[in-house]
Scaffold this motif. Sequence first.
Motif, PDB file in Angstrom:
ATOM      1  N   GLU A   8       0.825  -1.207   0.000  1.00 28.44           N
ATOM      2  CA  GLU A   8       0.000   0.000   0.000  1.00 28.44           C
ATOM      3  C   GLU A   8       0.869   1.271   0.000  1.00 28.44           C
ATOM      4  O   GLU A   8       0.474   2.294  -0.566  1.00 28.44           O
ATOM      5  CB  GLU A   8      -0.972  -0.034   1.184  1.00 28.44           C
ATOM      6  CG  GLU A   8      -2.068  -1.077   0.913  1.00 28.44           C
ATOM      7  CD  GLU A   8      -2.956  -1.407   2.094  1.00 28.44           C
ATOM      8  OE1 GLU A   8      -2.459  -1.428   3.230  1.00 28.44           O
ATOM      9  OE2 GLU A   8      -4.155  -1.668   1.870  1.00 28.44           O
ATOM     10  N   GLU A  45      -5.511   4.189   2.215  1.00 30.25           N
ATOM     11  CA  GLU A  45      -4.440   3.188   2.120  1.00 30.25           C
ATOM     12  C   GLU A  45      -3.455   3.315   3.292  1.00 30.25           C
ATOM     13  O   GLU A  45      -2.970   2.309   3.808  1.00 30.25           O
ATOM     14  CB  GLU A  45      -3.683   3.312   0.782  1.00 30.25           C
ATOM     15  CG  GLU A  45      -4.510   2.958  -0.443  1.00 30.25           C
ATOM     16  CD  GLU A  45      -4.909   1.481  -0.548  1.00 30.25           C
ATOM     17  OE1 GLU A  45      -5.016   0.798   0.485  1.00 30.25           O
ATOM     18  OE2 GLU A  45      -5.138   1.024  -1.674  1.00 30.25           O
ATOM     19  N   HIS A  62      -5.010   1.577   6.130  1.00 29.96           N
ATOM     20  CA  HIS A  62      -5.003   0.110   5.963  1.00 29.96           C
ATOM     21  C   HIS A  62      -3.663  -0.450   6.418  1.00 29.96           C
ATOM     22  O   HIS A  62      -3.607  -1.455   7.120  1.00 29.96           O
ATOM     23  CB  HIS A  62      -5.247  -0.272   4.492  1.00 29.96           C
ATOM     24  CG  HIS A  62      -6.578   0.184   3.968  1.00 29.96           C
ATOM     25  ND1 HIS A  62      -6.903   0.157   2.634  1.00 29.96           N
ATOM     26  CD2 HIS A  62      -7.659   0.679   4.615  1.00 29.96           C
ATOM     27  CE1 HIS A  62      -8.125   0.626   2.478  1.00 29.96           C
ATOM     28  NE2 HIS A  62      -8.599   0.947   3.659  1.00 29.96           N
ATOM     29  N   HIS A 119     -11.730  -3.009   5.260  1.00 25.89           N
ATOM     30  CA  HIS A 119     -10.757  -2.893   4.168  1.00 25.89           C
ATOM     31  C   HIS A 119     -11.448  -3.125   2.813  1.00 25.89           C
ATOM     32  O   HIS A 119     -11.201  -2.397   1.853  1.00 25.89           O
ATOM     33  CB  HIS A 119      -9.605  -3.895   4.381  1.00 25.89           C
ATOM     34  CG  HIS A 119      -8.374  -3.559   3.589  1.00 25.89           C
ATOM     35  ND1 HIS A 119      -7.142  -4.078   3.873  1.00 25.89           N
ATOM     36  CD2 HIS A 119      -8.202  -2.761   2.500  1.00 25.89           C
ATOM     37  CE1 HIS A 119      -6.269  -3.605   2.995  1.00 25.89           C
ATOM     38  NE2 HIS A 119      -6.882  -2.807   2.148  1.00 25.89           N
ATOM     39  N   GLU A 138     -11.570  -0.487  -0.211  1.00 21.53           N
ATOM     40  CA  GLU A 138     -10.988  -0.830  -1.518  1.00 21.53           C
ATOM     41  C   GLU A 138     -12.018  -0.610  -2.615  1.00 21.53           C
ATOM     42  O   GLU A 138     -11.702  -0.162  -3.713  1.00 21.53           O
ATOM     43  CB  GLU A 138     -10.510  -2.284  -1.539  1.00 21.53           C
ATOM     44  CG  GLU A 138      -9.229  -2.537  -0.766  1.00 21.53           C
ATOM     45  CD  GLU A 138      -8.083  -1.651  -1.187  1.00 21.53           C
ATOM     46  OE1 GLU A 138      -7.873  -1.464  -2.395  1.00 21.53           O
ATOM     47  OE2 GLU A 138      -7.403  -1.100  -0.298  1.00 21.53           O
TER      48      GLU A 138
HETATM   49 FE   LIG Z   1      -5.933  -1.067   1.065  1.00 19.02          FE
END
Ligand SMILES: [Fe+2]
Length: 285
Positions: free
Chosen positions: A60, A90, A93, A173, A177
């Motif tokens: 990421e 991101e 994440h 997540h 996404e």
């Molecule tokens: Fe991600």
Amino acid sequence: MTAVAVKKQQAAAATPAAYDIKVRRMDFEFSDDIPEFWYGNDPFRTLLLAALSGGFPEGERFFIDSVRNFQDQVTDPELQQAIRAFIGQEGHHSKEHRELNAFLERKGYSISKIDRWVGKGMNMYRRRYSKERQLAQTAAVEHFTALLAEQYLLNSDELDQMDPRMAPIWAWHAIEESEHKNVAFDVYRATVNDEWIRRSQMAVTSVMFVTFTTLDMIRLLRESGHAGDIKMWARGINYFWGFPGRFRKLIPGYLDYYRRDFHPSQHDNRALIEKARRRYLGSKA
Ligand SMILES: [Fe+2]
Ligand SMILES: [Fe+2]
């Protein structure tokens, strides 16, 4: 204006303008009493996701960098805003998956090795690939993550098969996404917009992504002591490629990427996001 500039501007104009991307600050904790095989009591599926999680933080970081390389060439203010939200999502994440990876490490899995290898691999791409190819690589992997998010995790009962303390991070997540799946693609269209690089990089990325994820998963299965369990392999392979065929069903959506008129928004995701958000994130999102 040059022909290339006109082509880029036309591509940007064809891009859907609406982005609905929310950066959610989560703070997941993974207590040690979560079972080792927290996903369907199944080493195969659990360690497949563990292998993916191991690669997320460095992967990421690469996605963010590759989009940032072109950020100042983007003139559309909505896409600029979407880039900032993409980077925010991101970045979070990576942070939360580091927590999950630490939990997996405590369970005895060498996830930090995956993290290091992926970090080295990404640095190799930074050195060897042009910036255009790095962005094409990000757009390609984002298509993979969107497919996995929408058609594997959100459009099935997979999340319900996870330990309830583990399902929210994967739901979160997957939702994000899906929300930001257009961003790297639209930046690519608005800047590089080269079809040969886009499609050839998807072919290369597919081989690398599938090969390395499988190798990482096999190594984790060895660490679990289940690598020699033939029945587990047969069940797992059948589950993904036979019936119900969770990955087999992703193939048409995957192939769509090679179409000249492909755009990630052609796979409508809003109902899936809303359903998963209500079920797994509740008031936090
Ligand atoms: Fe991600
Ligand atoms: Fe992403």
